[in-house]
Design a protein around this motif. Structure first.
Motif, PDB file in Angstrom:
ATOM      1  N   LYS A 104       0.767  -1.184   0.133  1.00  0.00           N
ATOM      2  CA  LYS A 104      -0.183  -0.111   0.022  1.00  0.00           C
ATOM      3  C   LYS A 104       0.970   1.229  -0.043  1.00  0.00           C
ATOM      4  O   LYS A 104       0.515   2.346  -0.770  1.00  0.00           O
ATOM      5  CB  LYS A 104      -0.792  -0.026   1.122  1.00  0.00           C
ATOM      6  CG  LYS A 104      -1.953  -1.082   0.907  1.00  0.00           C
ATOM      7  CD  LYS A 104      -3.212  -0.960   1.934  1.00  0.00           C
ATOM      8  CE  LYS A 104      -4.299  -1.841   1.704  1.00  0.00           C
ATOM      9  NZ  LYS A 104      -5.029  -1.789   0.612  1.00  0.00           N
ATOM     10  N   GLU A 105       1.977   1.288   0.732  1.00  0.00           N
ATOM     11  CA  GLU A 105       2.994   2.380   0.790  1.00  0.00           C
ATOM     12  C   GLU A 105       3.327   2.449  -0.986  1.00  0.00           C
ATOM     13  O   GLU A 105       3.422   3.775  -1.143  1.00  0.00           O
ATOM     14  CB  GLU A 105       4.054   1.977   1.815  1.00  0.00           C
ATOM     15  CG  GLU A 105       4.983   3.309   1.994  1.00  0.00           C
ATOM     16  CD  GLU A 105       6.044   3.052   2.888  1.00  0.00           C
ATOM     17  OE1 GLU A 105       7.166   3.757   2.726  1.00  0.00           O
ATOM     18  OE2 GLU A 105       5.831   1.901   3.746  1.00  0.00           O
ATOM     19  N   VAL A 106       3.891   1.535  -1.250  1.00  0.00           N
ATOM     20  CA  VAL A 106       4.252   1.624  -2.590  1.00  0.00           C
ATOM     21  C   VAL A 106       3.377   2.000  -3.568  1.00  0.00           C
ATOM     22  O   VAL A 106       3.790   2.990  -4.423  1.00  0.00           O
ATOM     23  CB  VAL A 106       5.066   0.253  -2.970  1.00  0.00           C
ATOM     24  CG1 VAL A 106       5.511   0.064  -4.581  1.00  0.00           C
ATOM     25  CG2 VAL A 106       6.190  -0.242  -2.232  1.00  0.00           C
ATOM     26  N   GLN A 107       2.186   1.727  -3.586  1.00  0.00           N
ATOM     27  CA  GLN A 107       1.215   2.168  -4.416  1.00  0.00           C
ATOM     28  C   GLN A 107       1.233   3.559  -4.430  1.00  0.00           C
ATOM     29  O   GLN A 107       0.865   4.231  -5.299  1.00  0.00           O
ATOM     30  CB  GLN A 107       0.118   1.380  -4.191  1.00  0.00           C
ATOM     31  CG  GLN A 107      -0.090   0.016  -4.614  1.00  0.00           C
ATOM     32  CD  GLN A 107      -1.393  -0.857  -3.888  1.00  0.00           C
ATOM     33  OE1 GLN A 107      -1.864  -0.318  -2.924  1.00  0.00           O
ATOM     34  NE2 GLN A 107      -1.659  -1.642  -4.873  1.00  0.00           N
ATOM     35  N   LYS A 108       0.906   3.962  -3.145  1.00  0.00           N
ATOM     36  CA  LYS A 108       0.985   5.406  -2.759  1.00  0.00           C
ATOM     37  C   LYS A 108       2.121   6.317  -3.401  1.00  0.00           C
ATOM     38  O   LYS A 108       1.749   7.435  -4.250  1.00  0.00           O
ATOM     39  CB  LYS A 108       0.568   6.008  -1.435  1.00  0.00           C
ATOM     40  CG  LYS A 108      -0.495   5.353  -0.694  1.00  0.00           C
ATOM     41  CD  LYS A 108      -0.518   5.660   0.743  1.00  0.00           C
ATOM     42  CE  LYS A 108      -1.980   4.995   1.288  1.00  0.00           C
ATOM     43  NZ  LYS A 108      -1.916   5.117   2.917  1.00  0.00           N
ATOM     44  N   MET A 109       3.190   5.804  -3.182  1.00  0.00           N
ATOM     45  CA  MET A 109       4.307   6.414  -3.789  1.00  0.00           C
ATOM     46  C   MET A 109       4.499   6.561  -5.408  1.00  0.00           C
ATOM     47  O   MET A 109       4.769   7.628  -5.916  1.00  0.00           O
ATOM     48  CB  MET A 109       5.682   5.709  -3.164  1.00  0.00           C
ATOM     49  CG  MET A 109       5.925   6.144  -1.656  1.00  0.00           C
ATOM     50  SD  MET A 109       7.339   4.888  -1.141  1.00  0.00           S
ATOM     51  CE  MET A 109       8.567   5.933  -1.495  1.00  0.00           C
ATOM     52  N   ILE A 110       4.030   5.445  -6.068  1.00  0.00           N
ATOM     53  CA  ILE A 110       3.949   5.420  -7.179  1.00  0.00           C
ATOM     54  C   ILE A 110       2.868   6.429  -7.909  1.00  0.00           C
ATOM     55  O   ILE A 110       3.294   7.075  -9.004  1.00  0.00           O
ATOM     56  CB  ILE A 110       3.756   4.017  -7.979  1.00  0.00           C
ATOM     57  CG1 ILE A 110       4.829   2.981  -7.644  1.00  0.00           C
ATOM     58  CG2 ILE A 110       3.480   3.916  -9.224  1.00  0.00           C
ATOM     59  CD1 ILE A 110       4.485   1.588  -8.026  1.00  0.00           C
TER      60      ILE A 110
END
Length: 126
Positions: A104-110
């Motif tokens: 979820k953190e990576v999705q937000k960052m992307i």
């Protein structure tokens, strides 16, 4: 020379951490899922940083954003596979939750980075 060095991008670094975490998680899944769910989950995880890296070499931010979109869609595929594991009660609950949290953190960052580079796509400014 690429406009962005993918190895210096925090989203790529976090996505690589996600790959490591996913592989640790899938090591504990039932052996009969080796050629199905394990393989698909690991491939989806690898696709996230791979598309970030590939896109970083594109000529414009618009082209890069297309690869970030592909990376994001791979992350949604990965999320679905992890949720399938959750429903099937496969593997360590703690490792699974760590994967989902980092995902979820990576999705937000992307998503944020994609929006940022699209709003700054002025070829004369770089």
């Amino acid at each position: 020379m690429p406009r962005h060095n993918f190895k210096n991008l925090k989203i790529w670094q976090k996505a690589m951490d996600l790959v490591d975490l996913v592989y640790l998680y899938t090591d504990d899944l039932p052996i009969d899922e080796r050629y199905n769910l394990i393989s698909q989950t690991n491939k989806s995880a690898c696709s996230v940083p791979s598309n970030i890296a590939e896109g970083s070499g594109k000529r414009t931010n618009v082209h890069f954003s297309e690869f970030l979109t592909t990376s994001l869609t791979s992350s949604f595929e990965l999320e679905t596979q992890l949720l399938i594991c959750q429903r099937r009660k496969y593997g360590s609950v703690q490792k699974l939750n760590e994967c989902i949290e980092l995902l979820k953190e990576v999705q937000k960052m992307i998503f944020s980075f994609r929006e940022y580079i699209l709003s700054n796509d002025n070829p004369d400014s770089e």
